[in-house]
Scaffold this motif. Structure first.
Motif, short mmCIF file in Angstrom:
data_model
loop_
_atom_site.label_atom_id
_atom_site.label_comp_id
_atom_site.label_asym_id
_atom_site.label_seq_id
_atom_site.Cartn_x
_atom_site.Cartn_y
_atom_site.Cartn_z
N LEU B 96 -14.49 52.85 -40.03
CA LEU B 96 -14.80 51.75 -41.04
C LEU B 96 -16.11 51.57 -41.31
O LEU B 96 -17.14 51.45 -40.25
CB LEU B 96 -14.13 50.53 -40.29
CG LEU B 96 -13.68 49.46 -41.00
CD1 LEU B 96 -12.65 49.96 -42.15
CD2 LEU B 96 -13.09 48.28 -40.24
N CYS B 97 -16.55 51.14 -42.49
CA CYS B 97 -17.98 51.16 -43.19
C CYS B 97 -18.52 49.53 -42.64
O CYS B 97 -19.38 49.20 -43.13
CB CYS B 97 -18.14 51.33 -44.48
SG CYS B 97 -16.74 50.57 -45.41
N HIS B 98 -17.74 48.72 -41.88
CA HIS B 98 -18.26 47.34 -41.82
C HIS B 98 -17.56 46.77 -40.99
O HIS B 98 -16.54 47.14 -40.23
CB HIS B 98 -17.78 46.64 -43.37
CG HIS B 98 -16.34 46.53 -43.50
ND1 HIS B 98 -15.82 47.44 -44.28
CD2 HIS B 98 -15.55 45.72 -43.04
CE1 HIS B 98 -14.20 47.29 -44.19
NE2 HIS B 98 -14.08 46.27 -43.61
N GLU B 100 -15.11 43.53 -39.41
CA GLU B 100 -14.45 42.33 -39.67
C GLU B 100 -14.37 41.20 -38.57
O GLU B 100 -14.74 41.59 -37.37
CB GLU B 100 -13.03 43.09 -40.25
CG GLU B 100 -13.12 43.80 -41.28
CD GLU B 100 -11.85 44.60 -41.57
OE1 GLU B 100 -10.71 44.07 -41.06
OE2 GLU B 100 -11.61 45.34 -42.40
N CYS B 131 -20.31 47.33 -48.14
CA CYS B 131 -19.09 46.80 -47.50
C CYS B 131 -19.04 45.28 -46.85
O CYS B 131 -18.32 44.72 -46.96
CB CYS B 131 -18.26 47.85 -46.98
SG CYS B 131 -18.47 49.61 -48.04
N TYR B 135 -17.07 40.52 -46.06
CA TYR B 135 -16.42 39.94 -44.92
C TYR B 135 -17.24 38.70 -44.04
O TYR B 135 -18.42 38.99 -43.52
CB TYR B 135 -16.19 41.04 -44.08
CG TYR B 135 -15.26 41.92 -44.52
CD1 TYR B 135 -13.85 42.07 -44.24
CD2 TYR B 135 -15.62 43.12 -45.31
CE1 TYR B 135 -12.79 42.83 -44.88
CE2 TYR B 135 -14.52 43.87 -45.89
CZ TYR B 135 -13.16 43.80 -45.60
OH TYR B 135 -12.39 44.72 -46.17
#
Lengths: 113, 230
Positions: B96-98, B100, B131, B135
């Protein structure tokens, strides 16, 4: 590329709504702001992929892009920006960071049966 | 039997509703505990970890600080940050590039920190200028870092992340002359995409510019405490 995560969130939100309404979904209408951080083409592609083997398989995604709108304190009016590289009122040139639209990332309607 | 006609029904649902709800709950918890939460975003290699290590080391004599650090793989950054003696927890995102909000929530629970015992919590996001912008992590302040070696036009290329941040920090200023960094152009570009944005120009290596930045953080903590205390 975080559009796949976004597509999966759309599926979650829409599935919940479809179950509640006991309906089949033909199309999902979205509003996607220019500043939402989401690329419409990539989202279309990811959505199709993420829908496979779910009740939403075959449903369409209809994306309405929302431009950036700021409030200009000098004009006392909302102004639509042409560029995301220049947050200035297009009418009078006053800088404005008072964002009114452009970050939307929402489901606005469903075509159901 | 014919299938019924499709009909259009209006629904207004935020796509990131789940993330936003988690972030809101986190923010309420953080504020209730009186901890000021700062997230850091930047491209890979902009000096986030060095800057954060310096921040933790500088704040630690006077404040209780902790950090969460996100990466796709390895615990290298947590190991580096642990040199500051501050409690640090790595979040490995895998592919996952970010980060949350749920990952922050889980990491805070696993770390078993008592939030009431903290003044500052820093969250270093995955190095990525695209990205992370979507969020909310429940932070009070989002800082975007831009190193002088990346060029002055970074804000124009990535307006979304600059627009989602509250403060910009120009890092590696000790290298500015060597790479002919045009500081005026960089400041102009930041203001073009985010009018009124506060900018700090620092060097974690020489310490230049850090005093103003640290004072700013201290000020923001005082403000948070004065609005949350009864």
């Amino acid at each position: 590329m975080h559009e796949l995560s976004i597509a999966m969130s759309i599926i979650d939100v829409v599935s919940e709504e479809a179950t509640r309404r006991k309906a089949r979904v033909d199309a999902v209408h979205l509003k996607v702001g220019v500043l939402s951080g989401v690329v419409a083409d990539a989202l279309q592609f990811s959505y199709e992929m993420a829908c496979q083997d779910t009740p939403l398989q075959g449903s369409r995604l209809v994306i309405e892009e929302v431009p950036i709108v700021v409030y200009c304190s000098r004009c006392q009016a909302e102004r639509t920006l042409d560029s995301m590289q220049l947050f200035c009122c297009p009418a009078c040139g006053t800088p404005s960071g008072d964002l009114r639209h452009g970050k939307e990332l929402e489901v606005v309607a469903l075509e159901i049966q | 039997m014919t299938s019924p006609e499709p009909r259009l029904v209006e629904v207004r649902k935020n796509i990131l509703k789940q993330n936003d709800l988690t972030a809101r709950a986190l923010r309420t918890r953080f504020r209730g505990a009186g901890v000021f939460v700062v997230s850091l975003v930047s491209s890979p290699g902009s000096g986030k970890t060095t800057f954060l290590e310096k921040t933790l080391t500088s704040l630690r004599p006077r404040y209780r600080v902790a950090a969460l650090v996100g990466d796709l793989a390895t615990e290298n950054d947590a190991t580096r940050l642990a040199r500051s003696q501050a409690p640090v927890k790595q979040i490995i995102t895998g592919t996952l590039c970010h980060l949350e909000a749920a990952m922050v929530e889980k990491a805070v629970a696993e770390a078993e920190w008592n939030l009431n015992d903290l003044d500052f919590l820093f969250i270093e996001n995955v190095g990525n200028l695209v990205c992370p912008s979507s969020y909310d992590l429940g932070e009070d302040l989002r800082m975007v870092l831009l190193s002088v070696t990346e060029g002055e036009d970074k804000p124009l290329k990535y307006p979304t992340i600059f627009n989602s941040a509250d403060v910009a920090v120009i890092t590696k200023n000790d290298l500015a002359a060597a790479v002919e960094f045009d500081s005026k152009a960089a400041l102009r570009n930041i203001q073009a995409v985010r009018p009124g944005m506060k900018v700090f120009q620092v060097s974690a290596k020489t310490g230049a510019g850090l005093d103003d930045y640290l004072q700013f953080l201290a000020q923001r903590l005082t403000e948070l405490r004065s609005t949350t205390s009864v």
